[in-house]
Design a protein around this motif. Structure first.
Motif, short mmCIF file in Angstrom:
data_model
loop_
_atom_site.label_atom_id
_atom_site.label_comp_id
_atom_site.label_asym_id
_atom_site.label_seq_id
_atom_site.Cartn_x
_atom_site.Cartn_y
_atom_site.Cartn_z
N GLY A 1 47.80 28.20 48.51
CA GLY A 1 48.38 27.83 47.23
C GLY A 1 47.39 27.70 46.10
O GLY A 1 47.78 27.58 44.94
N MET A 2 46.10 27.73 46.40
CA MET A 2 45.08 27.63 45.35
C MET A 2 44.73 29.02 44.84
O MET A 2 44.56 29.95 45.61
N ARG A 3 44.62 29.14 43.52
CA ARG A 3 44.18 30.36 42.85
C ARG A 3 43.22 29.96 41.74
O ARG A 3 43.17 28.79 41.35
N ALA A 4 42.52 30.92 41.20
CA ALA A 4 41.66 30.65 40.05
C ALA A 4 42.49 30.01 38.95
O ALA A 4 43.62 30.44 38.68
N GLY A 5 41.96 28.97 38.35
CA GLY A 5 42.64 28.25 37.28
C GLY A 5 43.42 27.04 37.75
O GLY A 5 43.80 26.19 36.94
N ALA A 6 43.66 26.92 39.06
CA ALA A 6 44.42 25.78 39.58
C ALA A 6 43.64 24.48 39.38
O ALA A 6 42.41 24.46 39.40
N ARG A 7 44.38 23.40 39.20
CA ARG A 7 43.77 22.08 39.10
C ARG A 7 43.62 21.50 40.50
O ARG A 7 44.54 21.57 41.33
N VAL A 8 42.44 20.95 40.77
CA VAL A 8 42.13 20.39 42.08
C VAL A 8 41.33 19.11 41.92
O VAL A 8 40.86 18.78 40.82
N ARG A 9 41.19 18.42 43.03
CA ARG A 9 40.31 17.25 43.10
C ARG A 9 39.61 17.31 44.44
O ARG A 9 40.07 17.95 45.38
N HIS A 10 38.46 16.65 44.52
CA HIS A 10 37.75 16.50 45.79
C HIS A 10 38.52 15.46 46.61
O HIS A 10 39.04 14.48 46.06
N ILE A 11 38.59 15.66 47.92
CA ILE A 11 39.36 14.75 48.77
C ILE A 11 38.89 13.30 48.66
O ILE A 11 39.68 12.38 48.84
N GLY A 12 37.63 13.10 48.32
CA GLY A 12 37.11 11.74 48.17
C GLY A 12 37.50 11.06 46.87
O GLY A 12 37.32 9.86 46.72
#
Length: 100
Positions: free
Chosen positions: A25-36
């Motif tokens: 589900g991740m693509r360039a431009g997607a918003r993410v966070r580090h699991i920590g």
């Protein structure tokens, strides 16, 4: 140590990684966070944008751990570019407030 996202990508490619268009589900431009990063704003809005996704198929990691060797190159909001392993990267679905 690489200083730009392009340098991170080039470094990974020099070690046998190849680009993927998408990973879980991740693509360039997607918003993410580090699991920590478990604070509310990180969960609600993310802390970085995906720049690129790369995989090293057949690496010793994949053989030893029987798990895909995927690195996510991200541009962090407050700290610049870096890489996170796929299992440390959480896709954030931004929920827009309901307009009355």
């Amino acid at each position: 140590m690489p200083e730009t996202a392009d340098e991170w990508i080039a470094d990974l490619e020099s070690h046998g990684y190849t680009r993927l268009d998408e990973w879980k589900g991740m693509r360039a431009g997607a918003r993410v966070r580090h699991i920590g990063q478990r604070y509310a704003e990180a969960s609600d809005r993310g802390t970085a944008n995906v720049v690129a996704i790369l995989r090293n198929s057949g690496s010793s990691w994949e053989r030893d751990y029987e798990s895909p060797d995927v690195e996510i190159v991200v541009e962090r909001d407050k700290a610049g570019p870096t890489t996170w392993a796929n299992y440390h990267t959480v896709l954030v679905e931004i929920q827009e407030p309901i307009q009355a």
